[in-house]
Design an enzyme around this catalytic site. Sequence first.
Site, PDB file in Angstrom:
ATOM      1  N   ARG A   1      -2.044  -6.133  -8.446  1.00 34.53           N
ATOM      2  CA  ARG A   1      -0.729  -7.097  -8.157  1.00 34.53           C
ATOM      3  C   ARG A   1      -0.773  -8.073  -9.303  1.00 34.53           C
ATOM      4  O   ARG A   1       0.185  -8.614  -9.701  1.00 34.53           O
ATOM      5  CB  ARG A   1      -0.994  -7.917  -6.935  1.00 34.53           C
ATOM      6  CG  ARG A   1      -1.146  -6.649  -5.765  1.00 34.53           C
ATOM      7  CD  ARG A   1      -1.520  -7.490  -4.442  1.00 34.53           C
ATOM      8  NE  ARG A   1      -3.109  -7.610  -4.507  1.00 34.53           N
ATOM      9  CZ  ARG A   1      -3.786  -7.891  -3.409  1.00 34.53           C
ATOM     10  NH1 ARG A   1      -3.187  -8.137  -2.482  1.00 34.53           N
ATOM     11  NH2 ARG A   1      -5.024  -8.051  -3.957  1.00 34.53           N
TER      12      ARG A   1
ATOM     13  N   HIS B   1       0.780  -1.262  -0.057  1.00 34.65           N
ATOM     14  CA  HIS B   1       0.061   0.217  -0.068  1.00 34.65           C
ATOM     15  C   HIS B   1       0.812   1.269   0.246  1.00 34.65           C
ATOM     16  O   HIS B   1       0.540   2.150  -0.623  1.00 34.65           O
ATOM     17  CB  HIS B   1      -0.811   0.006   1.318  1.00 34.65           C
ATOM     18  CG  HIS B   1      -2.030  -1.172   1.454  1.00 34.65           C
ATOM     19  ND1 HIS B   1      -2.095  -1.633   2.525  1.00 34.65           N
ATOM     20  CD2 HIS B   1      -3.014  -1.422   0.368  1.00 34.65           C
ATOM     21  CE1 HIS B   1      -3.178  -2.541   2.192  1.00 34.65           C
ATOM     22  NE2 HIS B   1      -3.651  -2.196   1.114  1.00 34.65           N
TER      23      HIS B   1
ATOM     24  N   SER C   1      -3.319  -7.496   3.135  1.00 37.00           N
ATOM     25  CA  SER C   1      -3.402  -7.310   4.576  1.00 37.00           C
ATOM     26  C   SER C   1      -3.976  -8.516   5.005  1.00 37.00           C
ATOM     27  O   SER C   1      -3.749  -8.914   6.138  1.00 37.00           O
ATOM     28  CB  SER C   1      -4.522  -6.173   4.828  1.00 37.00           C
ATOM     29  OG  SER C   1      -4.002  -4.945   4.195  1.00 37.00           O
TER      30      SER C   1
END
Length: 159
Positions: free
Chosen positions: A90, A17, A127
């Site tokens: 990603r 991030h 996360s």
Amino acid sequence: MRRAVCPGSFDPITNGHLDIIGRASRLYDVVHVAVMINQSKKGLFEIDERIELIREVTAEFGNVQVESFHGLLVDFCKQRDIPAVVKGLRAVSDFDYELQMAQMNIGLSGVETLFVPTNPTYSFLSSSLVKEVAAWGGDVSHLVPEPVLAALGDRLRRK
């Protein structure tokens, strides 16, 4: 003034991030980090804790503003006169979902979406994965900033 938003749940913020936010901060005068409030999901960190951690780890950029939002991202953008969303990608699977969101956002309000390829170092990082590995005692020190690592360790010890 050129403005953009980097939205997400950031539970917790990762080095991936930070990479995207940092890159956006070099391209825009102001980058808003919008922490999504999802009432139906219980996060590891409360919204206020996430905001505080993000503010701490993005302070070095100097042009990042952090706040929460609930509802449609395009409404957040309209209220703040933000014409662009910056999203990190990603993998191809991210693109499939994010393209649909980008097309919906421009159709609803004219808000553009810019896709930034993630640094290959962070191409696997999420996360959720950080929380899972940390919960099992794995070393995530290379995946999150130091303040997040400390908060993560503290939170998991209390659980």
